[in-house]
Design a protein around this motif. Structure first.
Motif, PDB file in Angstrom:
ATOM      1  N   TYR A 120       6.456   5.941  -0.857  1.00  0.00           N
ATOM      2  CA  TYR A 120       5.972   5.278  -2.070  1.00  0.00           C
ATOM      3  C   TYR A 120       4.519   4.874  -1.826  1.00  0.00           C
ATOM      4  O   TYR A 120       4.154   4.459  -0.717  1.00  0.00           O
ATOM      5  N   TYR A 121       3.707   4.997  -2.875  1.00  0.00           N
ATOM      6  CA  TYR A 121       2.309   4.586  -2.794  1.00  0.00           C
ATOM      7  C   TYR A 121       1.957   3.737  -4.011  1.00  0.00           C
ATOM      8  O   TYR A 121       2.401   4.005  -5.127  1.00  0.00           O
ATOM      9  N   SER A 122       1.117   2.760  -3.782  1.00  0.00           N
ATOM     10  CA  SER A 122       0.594   2.016  -4.912  1.00  0.00           C
ATOM     11  C   SER A 122      -0.346   2.920  -5.697  1.00  0.00           C
ATOM     12  O   SER A 122      -0.914   3.880  -5.156  1.00  0.00           O
ATOM     13  N   ASP A 123      -0.513   2.624  -6.954  1.00  0.00           N
ATOM     14  CA  ASP A 123      -1.372   3.445  -7.800  1.00  0.00           C
ATOM     15  C   ASP A 123      -2.810   3.477  -7.275  1.00  0.00           C
ATOM     16  O   ASP A 123      -3.513   4.474  -7.427  1.00  0.00           O
ATOM     17  N   SER A 124      -3.230   2.399  -6.650  1.00  0.00           N
ATOM     18  CA  SER A 124      -4.619   2.312  -6.198  1.00  0.00           C
ATOM     19  C   SER A 124      -4.937   3.248  -5.036  1.00  0.00           C
ATOM     20  O   SER A 124      -6.110   3.542  -4.786  1.00  0.00           O
ATOM     21  N   VAL A 125      -3.916   3.719  -4.317  1.00  0.00           N
ATOM     22  CA  VAL A 125      -4.177   4.579  -3.162  1.00  0.00           C
ATOM     23  C   VAL A 125      -3.544   5.955  -3.304  1.00  0.00           C
ATOM     24  O   VAL A 125      -3.800   6.838  -2.474  1.00  0.00           O
ATOM     25  N   LYS A 126      -2.747   6.142  -4.334  1.00  0.00           N
ATOM     26  CA  LYS A 126      -2.046   7.414  -4.505  1.00  0.00           C
ATOM     27  C   LYS A 126      -3.033   8.566  -4.574  1.00  0.00           C
ATOM     28  O   LYS A 126      -4.042   8.498  -5.265  1.00  0.00           O
ATOM     29  N   GLY A 127      -2.735   9.609  -3.827  1.00  0.00           N
ATOM     30  CA  GLY A 127      -3.608  10.770  -3.785  1.00  0.00           C
ATOM     31  C   GLY A 127      -4.696  10.691  -2.728  1.00  0.00           C
ATOM     32  O   GLY A 127      -5.353  11.693  -2.421  1.00  0.00           O
ATOM     33  N   ARG A 128      -4.911   9.506  -2.152  1.00  0.00           N
ATOM     34  CA  ARG A 128      -5.939   9.335  -1.116  1.00  0.00           C
ATOM     35  C   ARG A 128      -5.343   8.960   0.239  1.00  0.00           C
ATOM     36  O   ARG A 128      -5.881   9.344   1.271  1.00  0.00           O
ATOM     37  N   PHE A 129      -4.266   8.223   0.221  1.00  0.00           N
ATOM     38  CA  PHE A 129      -3.620   7.763   1.455  1.00  0.00           C
ATOM     39  C   PHE A 129      -2.324   8.535   1.670  1.00  0.00           C
ATOM     40  O   PHE A 129      -1.625   8.896   0.715  1.00  0.00           O
ATOM     41  N   VAL A 145       0.835  -1.192   0.000  1.00  0.00           N
ATOM     42  CA  VAL A 145       0.000   0.000   0.000  1.00  0.00           C
ATOM     43  C   VAL A 145       0.875   1.249   0.000  1.00  0.00           C
ATOM     44  O   VAL A 145       0.717   2.136  -0.843  1.00  0.00           O
ATOM     45  N   ALA A 146       1.790   1.322   0.958  1.00  0.00           N
ATOM     46  CA  ALA A 146       2.657   2.492   1.087  1.00  0.00           C
ATOM     47  C   ALA A 146       3.904   2.116   1.871  1.00  0.00           C
ATOM     48  O   ALA A 146       3.874   1.209   2.694  1.00  0.00           O
ATOM     49  N   VAL A 147       4.964   2.839   1.595  1.00  0.00           N
ATOM     50  CA  VAL A 147       6.232   2.616   2.279  1.00  0.00           C
ATOM     51  C   VAL A 147       6.837   3.965   2.621  1.00  0.00           C
ATOM     52  O   VAL A 147       6.643   4.949   1.897  1.00  0.00           O
ATOM     53  N   ILE A 148       7.592   3.995   3.711  1.00  0.00           N
ATOM     54  CA  ILE A 148       8.265   5.222   4.108  1.00  0.00           C
ATOM     55  C   ILE A 148       9.669   4.868   4.578  1.00  0.00           C
ATOM     56  O   ILE A 148       9.881   3.868   5.268  1.00  0.00           O
ATOM     57  N   THR A 149      10.632   5.675   4.156  1.00  0.00           N
ATOM     58  CA  THR A 149      12.018   5.404   4.516  1.00  0.00           C
ATOM     59  C   THR A 149      12.285   5.716   5.982  1.00  0.00           C
ATOM     60  O   THR A 149      11.437   6.247   6.692  1.00  0.00           O
ATOM     61  N   ARG A 150      13.487   5.400   6.407  1.00  0.00           N
ATOM     62  CA  ARG A 150      13.836   5.533   7.826  1.00  0.00           C
ATOM     63  C   ARG A 150      13.629   6.945   8.341  1.00  0.00           C
ATOM     64  O   ARG A 150      13.117   7.134   9.455  1.00  0.00           O
ATOM     65  N   SER A 151      14.019   7.907   7.564  1.00  0.00           N
ATOM     66  CA  SER A 151      13.903   9.297   8.007  1.00  0.00           C
ATOM     67  C   SER A 151      12.536   9.886   7.715  1.00  0.00           C
ATOM     68  O   SER A 151      12.200  10.958   8.221  1.00  0.00           O
ATOM     69  N   GLY A 152      11.790   9.214   6.869  1.00  0.00           N
ATOM     70  CA  GLY A 152      10.496   9.730   6.453  1.00  0.00           C
ATOM     71  C   GLY A 152      10.570  10.661   5.259  1.00  0.00           C
ATOM     72  O   GLY A 152       9.551  11.223   4.851  1.00  0.00           O
TER      73      GLY A 152
END
Length: 126
Positions: A59-68, A48-55
Motif C-alpha cells: 500500500y502507498y499513500s497518494d503522495s508517494v505512489k508511483g515514486r516510492f 508512507v507505505a506498507v507491505i504484508t508479511r509475505s510481501g
C-alpha cells in the motif's frame, strides 16, 4: 530484545533517489507486516507505505505512489524503501515499524504497530 535499525537517510536534491533500509532482529520477521511512516514538524505521523508479511501486497499513500517502492527480504530480516523523484515535500523523519499479524493484511494505524525504528532524517532541497 527486538530492534529495528534504520539506515540510508540523508540530504539530497529534488529529483534524486534514496534507499532506506530497516533491519529487524529479535523477532520472527516473516510474521510481521511492515510499514514506513514519516513525521514532519507540526503534522501527525503519516503513513508512507506498507507491505504484508509475505510481501505480496503493498500500500502507498497518494503522495508517494508511483515514486516510492517498498520491498522486503524475509531471508535477511530487512525491509526497504526505494524513493525516486524526491520532492522537497518528502522532507521528514522516516520511521519503520513492525505489526504482528496472525494472518495476512496490514494496518495503516500507527498505534497498531508493535515496534519502531529509531527514525532517519531525509532532507530534499529544491
Amino acid at each position: 530484545q527486538v530492534q529495528l535499525v534504520q539506515s540510508g537517510g540523508g540530504l539530497v536534491q529534488a529529483g534524486d533517489s534514496l534507499r532506506l533500509s530497516c533491519a529487524a532482529s529479535g523477532l520472527t520477521f516473516s510474521l510481521y507486516a511492515m510499514g514506513w511512516f514519516r513525521l514532519t514538524p507540526g503534522k501527525e505521523r503519516e503513513i508512507v507505505a506498507v507491505i504484508t508479511r509475505s510481501g505480496s501486497i503493498t500500500y502507498y499513500s497518494d503522495s508517494v505512489k508511483g515514486r516510492f517502492t517498498v520491498s522486503r527480504d524475509n531471508a535477511k530480516n530487512t525491509m526497504y524503501l526505494q524513493m525516486n523523484s524526491l520532492k522537497p515535500e518528502d522532507t521528514a523523519v522516516y520511521y519503520c515499524a513492525a505489526d504482528r499479524r496472525l494472518s495476512g493484511g496490514y494496518s495503516m494505524t500507527p498505534g497498531e504497530y508493535d515496534y519502531w525504528g529509531q527514525g532517519t532524517q531525509v532532507t530534499v532541497s529544491s
